[in-house]
Design a protein around this motif. Sequence first.
Motif, PDB file in Angstrom:
ATOM      1  N   THR A   1       0.845  -1.208   0.000  1.00 61.98           N
ATOM      2  CA  THR A   1       0.000   0.000   0.000  1.00 61.98           C
ATOM      3  C   THR A   1       0.872   1.245   0.000  1.00 61.98           C
ATOM      4  O   THR A   1       0.605   2.197  -0.732  1.00 61.98           O
ATOM      5  CB  THR A   1      -0.946  -0.006   1.206  1.00 61.98           C
ATOM      6  OG1 THR A   1      -1.734  -1.193   1.159  1.00 61.98           O
ATOM      7  CG2 THR A   1      -1.869   1.194   1.175  1.00 61.98           C
ATOM      8  N   ALA A   2       1.936   1.225   0.801  1.00 64.03           N
ATOM      9  CA  ALA A   2       2.848   2.375   0.839  1.00 64.03           C
ATOM     10  C   ALA A   2       3.432   2.615  -0.553  1.00 64.03           C
ATOM     11  O   ALA A   2       3.548   3.764  -0.999  1.00 64.03           O
ATOM     12  CB  ALA A   2       3.955   2.139   1.859  1.00 64.03           C
ATOM     13  N   ALA A   3       3.749   1.526  -1.259  1.00 61.39           N
ATOM     14  CA  ALA A   3       4.314   1.657  -2.608  1.00 61.39           C
ATOM     15  C   ALA A   3       3.263   2.160  -3.590  1.00 61.39           C
ATOM     16  O   ALA A   3       3.552   3.005  -4.439  1.00 61.39           O
ATOM     17  CB  ALA A   3       4.881   0.317  -3.069  1.00 61.39           C
ATOM     18  N   ARG A   4       2.040   1.661  -3.481  1.00 60.22           N
ATOM     19  CA  ARG A   4       0.980   2.068  -4.408  1.00 60.22           C
ATOM     20  C   ARG A   4       0.739   3.574  -4.346  1.00 60.22           C
ATOM     21  O   ARG A   4       0.503   4.223  -5.356  1.00 60.22           O
ATOM     22  CB  ARG A   4      -0.306   1.320  -4.072  1.00 60.22           C
ATOM     23  CG  ARG A   4      -1.460   1.752  -4.956  1.00 60.22           C
ATOM     24  CD  ARG A   4      -2.767   1.040  -4.654  1.00 60.22           C
ATOM     25  NE  ARG A   4      -3.849   1.748  -5.320  1.00 60.22           N
ATOM     26  CZ  ARG A   4      -5.127   1.558  -5.076  1.00 60.22           C
ATOM     27  NH1 ARG A   4      -5.499   0.663  -4.189  1.00 60.22           N
ATOM     28  NH2 ARG A   4      -6.031   2.255  -5.703  1.00 60.22           N
TER      29      ARG A   4
ATOM     30  N   LEU B   1      -7.765  16.842  -5.423  1.00 58.43           N
ATOM     31  CA  LEU B   1      -8.261  15.819  -4.503  1.00 58.43           C
ATOM     32  C   LEU B   1      -7.193  14.754  -4.342  1.00 58.43           C
ATOM     33  O   LEU B   1      -6.627  14.273  -5.327  1.00 58.43           O
ATOM     34  CB  LEU B   1      -9.536  15.184  -5.069  1.00 58.43           C
ATOM     35  CG  LEU B   1     -10.749  16.110  -5.083  1.00 58.43           C
ATOM     36  CD1 LEU B   1     -11.619  15.832  -6.283  1.00 58.43           C
ATOM     37  CD2 LEU B   1     -11.531  15.971  -3.788  1.00 58.43           C
ATOM     38  N   TYR B   2      -6.935  14.365  -3.103  1.00 57.40           N
ATOM     39  CA  TYR B   2      -5.957  13.310  -2.869  1.00 57.40           C
ATOM     40  C   TYR B   2      -6.582  11.958  -3.202  1.00 57.40           C
ATOM     41  O   TYR B   2      -7.683  11.643  -2.747  1.00 57.40           O
ATOM     42  CB  TYR B   2      -5.480  13.311  -1.418  1.00 57.40           C
ATOM     43  CG  TYR B   2      -4.484  12.211  -1.160  1.00 57.40           C
ATOM     44  CD1 TYR B   2      -3.200  12.302  -1.674  1.00 57.40           C
ATOM     45  CD2 TYR B   2      -4.832  11.078  -0.441  1.00 57.40           C
ATOM     46  CE1 TYR B   2      -2.279  11.281  -1.481  1.00 57.40           C
ATOM     47  CE2 TYR B   2      -3.917  10.051  -0.243  1.00 57.40           C
ATOM     48  CZ  TYR B   2      -2.644  10.163  -0.762  1.00 57.40           C
ATOM     49  OH  TYR B   2      -1.724   9.156  -0.577  1.00 57.40           O
ATOM     50  N   GLY B   3      -5.861  11.173  -4.006  1.00 56.39           N
ATOM     51  CA  GLY B   3      -6.315   9.836  -4.348  1.00 56.39           C
ATOM     52  C   GLY B   3      -6.997   9.753  -5.702  1.00 56.39           C
ATOM     53  O   GLY B   3      -7.303   8.652  -6.175  1.00 56.39           O
ATOM     54  N   LEU B   4      -7.224  10.879  -6.350  1.00 56.53           N
ATOM     55  CA  LEU B   4      -7.948  10.853  -7.628  1.00 56.53           C
ATOM     56  C   LEU B   4      -7.164  10.072  -8.681  1.00 56.53           C
ATOM     57  O   LEU B   4      -7.724   9.253  -9.392  1.00 56.53           O
ATOM     58  CB  LEU B   4      -8.237  12.277  -8.126  1.00 56.53           C
ATOM     59  CG  LEU B   4      -9.151  12.372  -9.357  1.00 56.53           C
ATOM     60  CD1 LEU B   4     -10.491  11.716  -9.109  1.00 56.53           C
ATOM     61  CD2 LEU B   4      -9.364  13.834  -9.754  1.00 56.53           C
ATOM     62  N   HIS B   5      -5.866  10.314  -8.748  1.00 59.38           N
ATOM     63  CA  HIS B   5      -5.048   9.584  -9.721  1.00 59.38           C
ATOM     64  C   HIS B   5      -5.004   8.089  -9.380  1.00 59.38           C
ATOM     65  O   HIS B   5      -5.253   7.239 -10.227  1.00 59.38           O
ATOM     66  CB  HIS B   5      -3.638  10.175  -9.768  1.00 59.38           C
ATOM     67  CG  HIS B   5      -2.713   9.395 -10.634  1.00 59.38           C
ATOM     68  ND1 HIS B   5      -2.808   9.391 -12.004  1.00 59.38           N
ATOM     69  CD2 HIS B   5      -1.691   8.546 -10.324  1.00 59.38           C
ATOM     70  CE1 HIS B   5      -1.873   8.589 -12.501  1.00 59.38           C
ATOM     71  NE2 HIS B   5      -1.199   8.068 -11.502  1.00 59.38           N
ATOM     72  N   GLU B   6      -4.722   7.784  -8.102  1.00 56.16           N
ATOM     73  CA  GLU B   6      -4.555   6.388  -7.693  1.00 56.16           C
ATOM     74  C   GLU B   6      -5.867   5.602  -7.756  1.00 56.16           C
ATOM     75  O   GLU B   6      -5.866   4.405  -8.045  1.00 56.16           O
ATOM     76  CB  GLU B   6      -3.984   6.318  -6.267  1.00 56.16           C
ATOM     77  CG  GLU B   6      -2.563   6.852  -6.136  1.00 56.16           C
ATOM     78  CD  GLU B   6      -2.453   8.372  -6.012  1.00 56.16           C
ATOM     79  OE1 GLU B   6      -1.335   8.850  -5.804  1.00 56.16           O
ATOM     80  OE2 GLU B   6      -3.484   9.085  -6.126  1.00 56.16           O
TER      81      GLU B   6
END
Length: 193
Positions: A49-52, A139-144
């Motif tokens: 998860t840290a890597a993702r 927004l944080y997480g939009l790309h991931e």
Amino acid sequence: DGQGRKPEDGRREAQGTAMENAARFYREQLKTSDKAIAYLRGRGLTGETAARFALGYAPDEWQGLARAGGDYQDEVLEEVGLVIAGEGKRYDRFRDRIMFPIRNERGRVIAFGGRVLGQGEPKYLNSPETPLFHKGRELYGLHENRRGIQSAGYALVVEGFMDVVMLAQHGVDNALATLGTAVTPEHVGKILR
């Protein structure tokens, strides 16, 4: 040629490079910091998860980024909010924090959120507004989590970076977090797109 590059194109490129260098440096620092690894493990985070989410660690040094490559004296580092300069001193904005790179839709690092490991204040420190980063728009997480949002058909807006990361680890990959602001019309437009 009609395709003339504007001077600000080069500036924007230099700013992007500075952010990518910093993100890489923070990721490398996390690998060697026992206390940062222990903190994330204590929160239940896996290495995958840290890597993702490309998490990193800003070392507890005044000028750690001087080792990140590039010229530490370059004012680009101030423009993108990585370095604070004044009264003849230059020092890293982020020190002794878990680093969350904030990416735009294209996956470019445009800002960081840094979480203190212990009890310090502020708990979260975000990049300031810069030419690359406007917190009311991002927004944080939009790309991931773009694919997860598309397949779920909705986005779950949560409070913080760690919430997005931990939900993803538990299979909820359609979460986003605002960056220290209320949800704006621009955020909603971005999610709907």
